[in-house]
Design a protein around this motif. Sequence first.
Motif, PDB file in Angstrom:
ATOM      1  N   ALA A 133       0.834  -1.211   0.000  1.00 51.45           N
ATOM      2  CA  ALA A 133       0.000   0.000   0.000  1.00 51.45           C
ATOM      3  C   ALA A 133       0.865   1.256   0.000  1.00 51.45           C
ATOM      4  CB  ALA A 133      -0.933  -0.010   1.209  1.00 51.45           C
ATOM      5  N   GLY A 134       1.942   1.236   0.793  1.00 54.79           N
ATOM      6  CA  GLY A 134       2.847   2.374   0.807  1.00 54.79           C
ATOM      7  C   GLY A 134       3.522   2.585  -0.535  1.00 54.79           C
ATOM      8  N   GLU A 174       2.242   6.745  -7.175  1.00 52.25           N
ATOM      9  CA  GLU A 174       1.397   7.856  -7.624  1.00 52.25           C
ATOM     10  C   GLU A 174       2.100   9.191  -7.436  1.00 52.25           C
ATOM     11  OE1 GLU A 174      -2.345   7.680  -5.668  1.00 52.25           O
ATOM     12  OE2 GLU A 174      -2.913   5.730  -6.517  1.00 52.25           O
ATOM     13  N   GLU A 175       2.859   9.294  -6.360  1.00 58.88           N
ATOM     14  CA  GLU A 175       3.533  10.553  -6.038  1.00 58.88           C
ATOM     15  C   GLU A 175       4.704  10.834  -6.965  1.00 58.88           C
ATOM     16  OE1 GLU A 175       6.031  12.274  -2.206  1.00 58.88           O
ATOM     17  OE2 GLU A 175       4.413  10.827  -1.874  1.00 58.88           O
ATOM     18  N   LYS A 189       2.336   1.778  -3.503  1.00 56.10           N
ATOM     19  CA  LYS A 189       1.352   2.309  -4.452  1.00 56.10           C
ATOM     20  C   LYS A 189       1.205   3.814  -4.278  1.00 56.10           C
ATOM     21  CE  LYS A 189      -1.368  -1.928  -5.100  1.00 56.10           C
ATOM     22  NZ  LYS A 189      -1.032  -2.072  -6.534  1.00 56.10           N
ATOM     23  N   GLN A 190       1.209   4.269  -3.035  1.00 58.81           N
ATOM     24  CA  GLN A 190       1.109   5.704  -2.776  1.00 58.81           C
ATOM     25  C   GLN A 190       2.315   6.446  -3.356  1.00 58.81           C
ATOM     26  OE1 GLN A 190       1.005   6.685   1.373  1.00 58.81           O
ATOM     27  NE2 GLN A 190       0.793   8.875   1.021  1.00 58.81           N
ATOM     28  N   LYS A 191       3.514   5.901  -3.151  1.00 54.89           N
ATOM     29  CA  LYS A 191       4.711   6.563  -3.664  1.00 54.89           C
ATOM     30  C   LYS A 191       4.800   6.480  -5.184  1.00 54.89           C
ATOM     31  CE  LYS A 191       5.845   7.714   0.430  1.00 54.89           C
ATOM     32  NZ  LYS A 191       5.558   9.108   0.876  1.00 54.89           N
TER      33      LYS A 191
END
Length: 248
Positions: free
Chosen positions: A70-71, A77-78, A73-75
């Motif tokens: 999950a972490g 996108e970032e 995936k967030q990065k």
Amino acid sequence: MHGKTILYTGAAGGLGLQTTLRFLERGATVVAVDHDDAKMAALTSAAAPITNGRLVLLHSDMSDLDGFRAGLKQKLEETGGFDVVINNAAIYPSKPFEGYTVEEHQLVQRVNVDAGIVAVQEALPGMKARGFGRIVNVASVTVYGGWALLSPYVASKGALVGLTRAWAREFGVYGITVNAISPGAFPTDAEKIHPDPDGYTKFVLDHQAVKRRGHVGDIANAIAFLASEDTGFITGQTLNVDGGWVMH
């Protein structure tokens, strides 16, 4: 490394910090993954004067694979994607083999190998789309000679060598190279498991061809080389960075 984004697990301590700084100095964005708050703070402080690159922190317990994914995936996108993945995070419990539970073996495998699998799974679609990727797995000299009391660790590092070869064969058609480095003995926190530091240093120097202890910069140089655009015809290899301890 300008314009490249690097995912680096275990980036804040041991062999990781110096390499992270090296990438930042070369203009990369580094997504630094670690779970130790004090080491992450030290990395942030050390990186503050470097203006060429960008440091992105990901606090993650990599034994929690779902949370780690999950972490990531967030990065993703970032940052827009990972051009380089460096699987460096590892744990290394030490005790006689019969003292380990199966669960303890599985925990070492989960952090040292499975988390790397998750990292590559998340990075791979973008690498394929761009036709470029570099994956560097950090193995260990212990794979070659075996090591008493560290059987889960040695097994996990052997698995990374095997994955390096399998991934290299499968991903090469997409312009992605996969290599490993095999560090020898370096004076980091990992050596604190040895009860006789002076005796261990003598043991190391007796076995190495180069009669000095390794520096973390030696690892930084090797990883930076394998992560660069200049190594597009090197893949499936394990590079020993050990002062000539093991030769093959």
